[in-house]
Every structure is written in C-alpha cells, then in structure tokens.
Design an enzyme around this catalytic site. Sequence first.
Site, mmCIF file in Angstrom:
data_model
loop_
_atom_site.group_PDB
_atom_site.id
_atom_site.type_symbol
_atom_site.label_atom_id
_atom_site.label_comp_id
_atom_site.label_asym_id
_atom_site.label_seq_id
_atom_site.Cartn_x
_atom_site.Cartn_y
_atom_site.Cartn_z
ATOM 1 N N SER A 1 0.803 -1.222 0.000
ATOM 2 C CA SER A 1 0.000 0.000 0.000
ATOM 3 C C SER A 1 0.833 1.267 0.000
ATOM 4 C CB SER A 1 -0.936 0.005 1.216
ATOM 5 O OG SER A 1 -0.192 -0.127 2.420
ATOM 6 N N ASP B 1 -5.906 6.730 9.322
ATOM 7 C CA ASP B 1 -5.988 5.399 9.920
ATOM 8 C C ASP B 1 -4.879 5.152 10.944
ATOM 9 O OD1 ASP B 1 -3.782 5.150 8.294
ATOM 10 O OD2 ASP B 1 -4.456 3.337 7.280
ATOM 11 N N HIS C 1 -0.986 4.218 7.883
ATOM 12 C CA HIS C 1 -0.325 4.630 6.656
ATOM 13 C C HIS C 1 0.143 6.085 6.762
ATOM 14 C CE1 HIS C 1 -2.727 1.149 5.315
ATOM 15 N NE2 HIS C 1 -1.697 0.936 4.513
#
Length: 326
Positions: free
Chosen positions: A72, A234, A237
Amino acid sequence: MARAARRIATAAALGGGGLTALGATAYGLLIAEGLLARKAIGRPHGLDGPPSDGTYGDFAGEPLKMAMLGDSTSVGLGMTEAAHTPGVLLANGLAAVAERPVQLLVAGKSGAPSAELGEQVDKALAIEPDVAIIFVGANDIITQTPPATAVRHLTKAVRRLRDAGVEVVVGTCPDLGTVRPIAQPLRWVTRRWSRQLAAAQTVAVVDAGGRTVAFADVLGPEFATNPTEMFGPDRFHPSARGYAQAAYAVLPSVCAALRLWPEPRPARGEALQPIYLAAATAAEEPGTEVTATRVDGRATGLHGKWATLLRRRLGETVDDARRGTP
C-alpha cells in the site's frame, strides 16, 4: 541483528526458515494483540491509491520508464490526489534531475506481501522499465509470513528485474513498532521482527544486484514526535507529508542507480563493511543506503560480500540533485 540477518538470508537461499526469527511465542503475541490493533486502526480513503500511471515532467525527449512495486505504501494508500503519492513524487523528482520526462507505472497493490511480487514484476517488465522501486515488508509482518519465505520472494523479484537490465531500489520493511495503535509487548515484538526482516532484505537485495534504502522507524523521529502530521487518518499509513519524506529519501538512490547523481562521500569508517554488518547497521538508521562494492577488485572478503553503506540526508531536494551536491 547481523546474526539474525545472516540466519534469515541463509534460510531463504536454502528454502528453509522455520517459524520466525523470534519463534512461536512471538506469533502468539502477534495473533492475540494484532486483533486489538486492527480494531484500533481506522480505515483509509478507499482500498487503493489514486490512479497515477502516466508521464511526468515538462521536458522533451525519450521518457525514462519507472515502475513502482510493493504494498500500500507503493501506491499511496490514503491519498486522494495522485500528486501526493510516492510514485508521482519520485517521477517528478527524477524528471527534474534527468531533465527528461518519466513514464510511471504503478504495479503495486494494497495489502500485498512479498509473495505477490511475482505478478507485479510481470506487469512491470511489460513496459521495459529503466528502474523499479519496491516498497515491501509490512504485510509480511502483519500476515506473520516467515521472514525467510518473504526474503525468498523478494530475492526472486529483484533477480528477475536485474536479469532484464532494470535497476532496482528497495525501501526495506519499516519499523511497525512506531505504529501507535499497536500496544506493548506487541510493539516490541514487531519492532524487533521488522528490523530483522529489513536487515535480511538488505542482504538479499544487494546480493541480487539491487540497492536498498532503510525505512527503519518509518523514516525518522518525526513520525514518533508528530504522528498526527506524518500518519494518515488510519494512524497506520503515512500522510501526504509522510509519503513525501519517504519519496525524497529514496530519490537520491534512484538517481544514483541511473547514474544521474554522483554518489555522496560516506563518513569516515562507514564506506566499506561486510554485507551482514552493513545490513544490521542500516536497519537501525533511517535513510541509509546499502549497495554492493569491491575492495581491491574483489566483491567478497573474509566475512562475506563487501557493501558500501551511505547515510544520506533526509529531505534532500531536487535542486541539490540537479547541482550534483553530495
């Protein structure tokens, strides 16, 4: 750390690896407390980064081709604008240094562990890239993949790219011990495991012909002291600022790999080290690059392959790069 890196890298080469470098007890902690951490971590925007494939840089000429692979962080999960993703930041930076356009392909995928790099390499090789950048490792920790297994998949990916003539720069596994939703003692376990994996990744990548940049504690103390600015919603990240810091830590190594930027002068005593010692050192030092070298014409010494360890300044600017400032 050096011994752990050697053990993991050797197991990867031989096809073994056991459970983990820390053993079954660590797995129990990861499973039990990992469930709590997952509940504490919110959801980022969307399931992947914004579309960012394209050509960047307002320059004439044949474009350089760059591929982003990995998890990611390679796709910029959590960003809503492509301009804030690491791939686009790197493409624009590389274009400014080379004074050529850069064609970017993002082959990475959110949630991908090292085992999924094979498919991404297939996609990347289709454009015949000049350089491939890989951000991977965090999901191997999260999914409790044995380190030797993760390293074996990474090694195969790097070798395939290098055999095709592609320069490879790998951002090693970040220290997940900096993620605040992860509580103790899981935080200590993940910190140790993350850094052991990063060291083993360094050994494998350098041996396969690539170079690494250590992400260590997610690229510096700012993530610990300013978590609301460096992490996204979040709390796992990076934010736009965090991705920018990661991209510009890697940019000098990308430029050096393409011979667009002179190598900086390493500090005294840091230039040459056996690969296992260099890997262990880099795992503790954010932004440190490790690449293979030769001593008196030899790639290997009494204690293994020789490596050059360089501590680059975080936040080096594109203007510095264009001036060739070390």
